[in-house]
Scaffold this motif. Structure first.
Motif, PDB file in Angstrom:
ATOM      1  N   ASN A  41      76.345  77.139  28.994  1.00  0.00           N
ATOM      2  CA  ASN A  41      75.670  78.316  29.577  1.00  0.00           C
ATOM      3  C   ASN A  41      75.301  79.323  28.496  1.00  0.00           C
ATOM      4  O   ASN A  41      74.224  79.926  28.528  1.00  0.00           O
ATOM      5  CB  ASN A  41      76.570  78.969  30.620  1.00  0.00           C
ATOM      6  N   LYS A  42      76.229  79.496  27.534  1.00  0.00           N
ATOM      7  CA  LYS A  42      75.966  80.426  26.438  1.00  0.00           C
ATOM      8  C   LYS A  42      74.796  79.922  25.590  1.00  0.00           C
ATOM      9  O   LYS A  42      73.934  80.703  25.173  1.00  0.00           O
ATOM     10  CB  LYS A  42      77.220  80.573  25.575  1.00  0.00           C
ATOM     11  N   ASN A  44      72.357  77.929  26.626  1.00  0.00           N
ATOM     12  CA  ASN A  44      71.135  78.096  27.421  1.00  0.00           C
ATOM     13  C   ASN A  44      70.651  79.541  27.382  1.00  0.00           C
ATOM     14  O   ASN A  44      69.454  79.806  27.296  1.00  0.00           O
ATOM     15  CB  ASN A  44      71.381  77.675  28.867  1.00  0.00           C
ATOM     16  N   SER A  45      71.621  80.474  27.455  1.00  0.00           N
ATOM     17  CA  SER A  45      71.263  81.893  27.399  1.00  0.00           C
ATOM     18  C   SER A  45      70.655  82.249  26.046  1.00  0.00           C
ATOM     19  O   SER A  45      69.650  82.962  25.973  1.00  0.00           O
ATOM     20  CB  SER A  45      72.506  82.747  27.666  1.00  0.00           C
ATOM     21  N   MET A  46      71.254  81.709  24.977  1.00  0.00           N
ATOM     22  CA  MET A  46      70.730  81.973  23.635  1.00  0.00           C
ATOM     23  C   MET A  46      69.349  81.356  23.456  1.00  0.00           C
ATOM     24  O   MET A  46      68.460  81.957  22.844  1.00  0.00           O
ATOM     25  CB  MET A  46      71.703  81.427  22.588  1.00  0.00           C
ATOM     26  N   SER A  48      67.209  80.847  25.864  1.00  0.00           N
ATOM     27  CA  SER A  48      66.292  81.661  26.657  1.00  0.00           C
ATOM     28  C   SER A  48      65.904  82.936  25.900  1.00  0.00           C
ATOM     29  O   SER A  48      64.732  83.323  25.860  1.00  0.00           O
ATOM     30  CB  SER A  48      66.951  82.018  27.994  1.00  0.00           C
ATOM     31  N   GLN A  49      66.912  83.571  25.276  1.00  0.00           N
ATOM     32  CA  GLN A  49      66.640  84.771  24.486  1.00  0.00           C
ATOM     33  C   GLN A  49      65.744  84.454  23.299  1.00  0.00           C
ATOM     34  O   GLN A  49      64.840  85.227  22.957  1.00  0.00           O
ATOM     35  CB  GLN A  49      67.956  85.388  23.999  1.00  0.00           C
ATOM     36  N   ASP A  52      62.256  84.009  24.551  1.00  0.00           N
ATOM     37  CA  ASP A  52      61.674  85.325  24.860  1.00  0.00           C
ATOM     38  C   ASP A  52      61.250  86.030  23.579  1.00  0.00           C
ATOM     39  O   ASP A  52      60.167  86.626  23.513  1.00  0.00           O
ATOM     40  CB  ASP A  52      62.684  86.194  25.625  1.00  0.00           C
TER      41      ASP A  52
END
Length: 217
Positions: A41-42, A44-46, A48-49, A52
């Motif tokens: 999850n971490k 995936n979040s990174m 995504s960031q 962006d």
């Protein structure tokens, strides 16, 4: 019988010990899975960031390219117009038409025309980058407060203020200089639009900054 009973006790103890070991292994596996899930999850979040950030950098680069090209074009066009205007004034002066010369020098017609042309050009370039800006902006306002433009208008003053904000120009003084109005006027417009927001007024400008351009993927 005693031997069989003894062996059964040993077997039960062996099974009990194996079950405890199995339970510990399962617990360890569950913890490992939870840790892997958390790390995934971490990650995936990174990712995504990072996506962006890459999109923002790509957008900023595209915007710079557009506006740098427009800047030089406007400058050369303005210099050409000033040369023509200077030649016209020179002819008036050399022919001693002093009343007409004074009239021309006092008139704000040239400046007004150039400002109008500049704003029209800005509107076209901006909407080329953000074609859905007006509709997306209106979607952030209450239904009864949405902006209705005149038939021949691309943007109005309120929309230009937020167009400049979307481009990263957040200083009210710089916005005021571009729109040739006072800083307090810009501040009042920004306050008025926040009060008309359908979203949280404190988040309104952040939501405007999320309006997508044609360059985003």
């Amino acid at each position: 019988t005693s031997i069989i009973l003894f062996l059964l006790v040993l077997l039960v103890l062996f099974i009990y010990i194996q079950m405890k070991k199995t339970l510990k292994i399962k617990q360890a596996l569950a913890q490992s899975n939870e840790e892997l899930l958390r790390l995934n999850n971490k990650l995936n979040s990174m990712n995504s960031q990072l996506n962006d950030t890459n999109n923002q950098l790509y957008e900023i680069s595209s915007i710079k390219e557009h506006y740098i090209a427009e800047f030089f074009d406007v400058c050369f066009s303005y210099i050409h117009k000033m040369e023509k205007y200077q030649n016209m004034l020179y002819k008036i002066a050399i022919n001693k038409y002093y009343d007409e010369l004074i009239k021309k020098l006092k008139s704000s017609e040239l400046i007004d025309d150039e400002l109008s042309a500049l704003y029209t050009r800005f509107d076209k370039v901006f909407l080329g980058l953000y074609p859905t800006f007006v509709s997306d902006f209106n979607a952030l306002l209450k239904d009864e407060e949405q902006i209705i433009l005149k038939p021949d208008a691309l943007l109005n003053r309120e929309l230009r203020i937020y167009a400049l904000l979307r481009l990263g120009i957040t200083d009210s003084g710089k916005i005021a200089n571009f729109l040739r109005c006072s800083t307090s006027t810009v501040y009042n417009y920004r306050t008025k639009m926040r009060n008309k927001a359908a979203v949280d007024r404190d988040e309104f400008e952040n939501e405007v900054m999320k309006i997508s351009s044609t360059q985003e993927t």
